[in-house]
Design a protein around this motif. Structure first.
Motif, PDB file in Angstrom:
ATOM      1  N   ALA A  21      -7.935  15.812 -32.955  1.00 13.89           N
ATOM      2  CA  ALA A  21      -7.929  15.448 -34.251  1.00 13.89           C
ATOM      3  C   ALA A  21      -6.927  16.263 -35.087  1.00 13.89           C
ATOM      4  O   ALA A  21      -6.688  15.897 -36.374  1.00 13.89           O
ATOM      5  CB  ALA A  21      -9.404  15.535 -34.868  1.00 13.89           C
ATOM      6  N   THR A  22      -6.715  17.485 -34.611  1.00 13.39           N
ATOM      7  CA  THR A  22      -5.815  18.601 -35.767  1.00 13.39           C
ATOM      8  C   THR A  22      -4.437  18.747 -34.967  1.00 13.39           C
ATOM      9  O   THR A  22      -3.783  19.405 -35.776  1.00 13.39           O
ATOM     10  CB  THR A  22      -6.628  19.944 -35.462  1.00 13.39           C
ATOM     11  OG1 THR A  22      -6.900  20.252 -34.371  1.00 13.39           O
ATOM     12  CG2 THR A  22      -7.941  19.450 -36.395  1.00 13.39           C
ATOM     13  N   THR A  23      -4.076  18.164 -34.027  1.00 13.53           N
ATOM     14  CA  THR A  23      -2.787  18.192 -33.271  1.00 13.53           C
ATOM     15  C   THR A  23      -2.528  16.955 -32.633  1.00 13.53           C
ATOM     16  O   THR A  23      -2.943  15.851 -32.632  1.00 13.53           O
ATOM     17  CB  THR A  23      -2.661  19.357 -32.110  1.00 13.53           C
ATOM     18  OG1 THR A  23      -3.500  18.726 -30.957  1.00 13.53           O
ATOM     19  CG2 THR A  23      -3.585  20.620 -32.453  1.00 13.53           C
ATOM     20  N   THR A  24      -1.140  16.856 -32.120  1.00 15.03           N
ATOM     21  CA  THR A  24      -0.635  15.639 -31.790  1.00 15.03           C
ATOM     22  C   THR A  24      -1.107  15.553 -30.034  1.00 15.03           C
ATOM     23  O   THR A  24      -0.678  14.639 -29.461  1.00 15.03           O
ATOM     24  CB  THR A  24       1.092  15.681 -31.715  1.00 15.03           C
ATOM     25  OG1 THR A  24       1.604  16.686 -31.067  1.00 15.03           O
ATOM     26  CG2 THR A  24       1.265  15.420 -33.130  1.00 15.03           C
ATOM     27  N   ALA A  25      -1.837  16.661 -29.554  1.00 14.93           N
ATOM     28  CA  ALA A  25      -2.199  16.650 -28.328  1.00 14.93           C
ATOM     29  C   ALA A  25      -3.496  15.877 -27.921  1.00 14.93           C
ATOM     30  O   ALA A  25      -4.402  15.359 -29.221  1.00 14.93           O
ATOM     31  CB  ALA A  25      -2.302  17.869 -27.631  1.00 14.93           C
ATOM     32  N   GLY A  26      -4.045  15.464 -27.131  1.00 15.88           N
ATOM     33  CA  GLY A  26      -5.529  14.872 -26.740  1.00 15.88           C
ATOM     34  C   GLY A  26      -5.216  13.396 -27.044  1.00 15.88           C
ATOM     35  O   GLY A  26      -4.281  12.572 -26.672  1.00 15.88           O
ATOM     36  N   SER A  27      -6.268  12.704 -27.772  1.00 19.32           N
ATOM     37  CA  SER A  27      -6.570  11.338 -28.036  1.00 19.32           C
ATOM     38  C   SER A  27      -6.411  11.019 -29.655  1.00 19.32           C
ATOM     39  O   SER A  27      -6.905  11.950 -30.257  1.00 19.32           O
ATOM     40  CB  SER A  27      -7.876  10.937 -27.479  1.00 19.32           C
ATOM     41  OG  SER A  27      -8.234   9.636 -28.024  1.00 19.32           O
ATOM     42  N   ILE A  28      -5.604   9.768 -29.878  1.00 18.97           N
ATOM     43  CA  ILE A  28      -5.837   9.557 -31.286  1.00 18.97           C
ATOM     44  C   ILE A  28      -7.120   8.927 -31.752  1.00 18.97           C
ATOM     45  O   ILE A  28      -7.249   8.720 -32.910  1.00 18.97           O
ATOM     46  CB  ILE A  28      -4.768   8.611 -31.511  1.00 18.97           C
ATOM     47  CG1 ILE A  28      -4.917   7.000 -30.729  1.00 18.97           C
ATOM     48  CG2 ILE A  28      -3.377   9.263 -30.972  1.00 18.97           C
ATOM     49  CD1 ILE A  28      -3.962   6.042 -30.934  1.00 18.97           C
ATOM     50  N   ALA A  29      -8.280   8.917 -30.868  1.00 23.08           N
ATOM     51  CA  ALA A  29      -9.489   8.107 -31.338  1.00 23.08           C
ATOM     52  C   ALA A  29     -10.470   8.931 -32.008  1.00 23.08           C
ATOM     53  O   ALA A  29     -11.427   8.725 -32.059  1.00 23.08           O
ATOM     54  CB  ALA A  29     -10.065   7.504 -30.241  1.00 23.08           C
ATOM     55  N   TYR A  30     -10.065  10.374 -32.239  1.00 20.87           N
ATOM     56  CA  TYR A  30     -10.881  11.101 -32.964  1.00 20.87           C
ATOM     57  C   TYR A  30     -10.489  11.363 -34.446  1.00 20.87           C
ATOM     58  O   TYR A  30      -9.368  11.611 -34.460  1.00 20.87           O
ATOM     59  CB  TYR A  30     -10.871  12.544 -32.144  1.00 20.87           C
ATOM     60  CG  TYR A  30     -11.369  12.783 -30.932  1.00 20.87           C
ATOM     61  CD1 TYR A  30     -12.947  12.777 -30.466  1.00 20.87           C
ATOM     62  CD2 TYR A  30     -10.492  12.536 -29.728  1.00 20.87           C
ATOM     63  CE1 TYR A  30     -13.171  12.560 -29.518  1.00 20.87           C
ATOM     64  CE2 TYR A  30     -11.049  12.664 -28.444  1.00 20.87           C
ATOM     65  CZ  TYR A  30     -12.427  12.584 -28.125  1.00 20.87           C
ATOM     66  OH  TYR A  30     -12.971  12.694 -26.978  1.00 20.87           O
ATOM     67  N   LEU A  31     -11.438  11.212 -35.293  1.00 18.63           N
ATOM     68  CA  LEU A  31     -11.056  11.605 -36.546  1.00 18.63           C
ATOM     69  C   LEU A  31     -11.948  12.907 -37.126  1.00 18.63           C
ATOM     70  O   LEU A  31     -13.113  13.072 -36.798  1.00 18.63           O
ATOM     71  CB  LEU A  31     -11.646  10.398 -37.629  1.00 18.63           C
ATOM     72  CG  LEU A  31     -10.760   9.189 -37.257  1.00 18.63           C
ATOM     73  CD1 LEU A  31     -11.464   7.955 -38.280  1.00 18.63           C
ATOM     74  CD2 LEU A  31      -9.493   9.171 -37.640  1.00 18.63           C
ATOM     75  N   HIS A  32     -11.280  13.959 -37.451  1.00 17.85           N
ATOM     76  CA  HIS A  32     -11.752  15.318 -37.753  1.00 17.85           C
ATOM     77  C   HIS A  32     -12.901  15.145 -38.801  1.00 17.85           C
ATOM     78  O   HIS A  32     -13.903  15.856 -38.374  1.00 17.85           O
ATOM     79  CB  HIS A  32     -10.699  16.085 -38.186  1.00 17.85           C
ATOM     80  CG  HIS A  32     -10.868  17.647 -38.020  1.00 17.85           C
ATOM     81  ND1 HIS A  32     -10.897  18.726 -39.024  1.00 17.85           N
ATOM     82  CD2 HIS A  32     -11.461  18.335 -36.915  1.00 17.85           C
ATOM     83  CE1 HIS A  32     -11.027  19.887 -38.501  1.00 17.85           C
ATOM     84  NE2 HIS A  32     -11.360  19.385 -37.056  1.00 17.85           N
ATOM     85  N   ALA A  33     -12.729  14.228 -39.920  1.00 14.12           N
ATOM     86  CA  ALA A  33     -14.121  14.249 -40.822  1.00 14.12           C
ATOM     87  C   ALA A  33     -15.357  13.819 -39.880  1.00 14.12           C
ATOM     88  O   ALA A  33     -16.519  14.149 -40.720  1.00 14.12           O
ATOM     89  CB  ALA A  33     -13.588  13.338 -41.890  1.00 14.12           C
ATOM     90  N   ASP A  34     -15.367  13.088 -38.884  1.00 13.07           N
ATOM     91  CA  ASP A  34     -16.620  12.589 -38.234  1.00 13.07           C
ATOM     92  C   ASP A  34     -17.250  13.624 -37.958  1.00 13.07           C
ATOM     93  O   ASP A  34     -18.626  13.592 -37.708  1.00 13.07           O
ATOM     94  CB  ASP A  34     -16.056  11.812 -36.978  1.00 13.07           C
ATOM     95  CG  ASP A  34     -15.631  10.459 -37.452  1.00 13.07           C
ATOM     96  OD1 ASP A  34     -15.785   9.903 -38.719  1.00 13.07           O
ATOM     97  OD2 ASP A  34     -15.087   9.653 -36.674  1.00 13.07           O
TER      98      ASP A  34
END
Length: 267
Positions: A142-155
């Protein structure tokens, strides 16, 4: 209550290309260079699990404001088209529960269609169970360009009473066992439940979006797979438990299977 009682909670529908859910579903070939694409309809669900140790909520579903809250490309790909018509509170009430009845929450993982109303428990002492491999990956994603785009930090940021699940198996209550099923995400959780009356329910969750992923071994499509090797190992683990227990298997988003099992297990 010696065995868990399960009530499945319908949290709405998502429309998406079948190619996201089943790898190669609309694969082009020399004879069919421009295949037609099929849009499928998928269920989003939660569950209330009553046990000797308290009442647990499994996942929270999509937020009512998904159309404006989710990034536009994600909503365009996974259209939660009726999210505005419902909320976690109203869907729980439909099956006879209130948010105040929930003693603890189990997050199978923290993708936006599962953690969308986790905020209902922010600032409370309600334990939130999540696998220890899921939370750091969600923050990274949620905070970088790594990993998955399906996470939203505010959640999942804020004052939550996180309870980290470690290892491959964690028993929450008699007859209610959490299973670590990495593949879709690093920290995906499923569950093995021994229900009143001697029946067994195996929650595969997003290890298998639909029955074809589980029974046919068709991998999840692009963007939905963190590790195919881990996914294959988790699928084999689930299938071995199914063979041993003759359990019914509940998938992450298969509408037909959800409706059948909701009628069978829900109180």
């Amino acid at each position: 209550m010696d065995s868990p009682r399960v009530t499945l909670v319908d949290r709405g529908r998502v429309r998406a290309d079948m190619g996201y859910v089943i790898s190669g579903y609309s694969m082009a070939s020399a004879s069919a260079p421009n295949p037609d694409h099929e849009i499928g309809e998928f269920v989003v669900w939660a569950a209330v699990i009553e046990t000797k140790n308290g009442t647990f909520l499994w996942d929270t579903g999509c937020p009512p404001n998904a159309e404006t809250y989710w990034p536009e490309p994600l909503y365009d790909a996974f259209e939660a088209y009726n999210a505005t018509d419902r909320s976690l509170e109203s869907d729980l009430q439909t099956v006879g529960y209130r948010i105040e009845d929930i003693d603890a929450v189990v997050m199978s993982h923290l993708h936006l269609d599962h953690a969308g109303e986790l905020s209902q428990f922010a600032g409370t002492e309600t334990p939130i169970y999540v696998h220890e491999d899921e939370l750091p990956f969600a923050h990274l994603s949620a905070t970088t360009t790594a990993g998955s785009i399906a996470y939203l930090h505010a959640d999942f940021t804020g004052a939550y009473n996180w309870q980290l699940v470690q290892g491959d198996t964690h028993t929450l209550a008699p007859g209610f066992k959490l299973l670590h099923l990495p593949g879709h995400t690093p920290g995906l959780l499923g569950a093995e439940l021994s229900i009143d009356g001697g029946e067994a329910l195996l929650i595969a969750g997003d290890e298998a979006y639909v029955e074809a992923n589980y029974h046919d071994g068709a991998p999840l499509g692009p963007g939905l797979m963190w590790s195919q090797l881990h996914w294959q190992e988790s699928r084999q683990r689930l299938r071995e438990i199914e063979r041993q227990t003759d359990a019914a298997v509940l998938y992450g988003h298969d509408l037909d299977v959800f409706e059948r099992l909701a009628a069978r297990f829900s109180m």
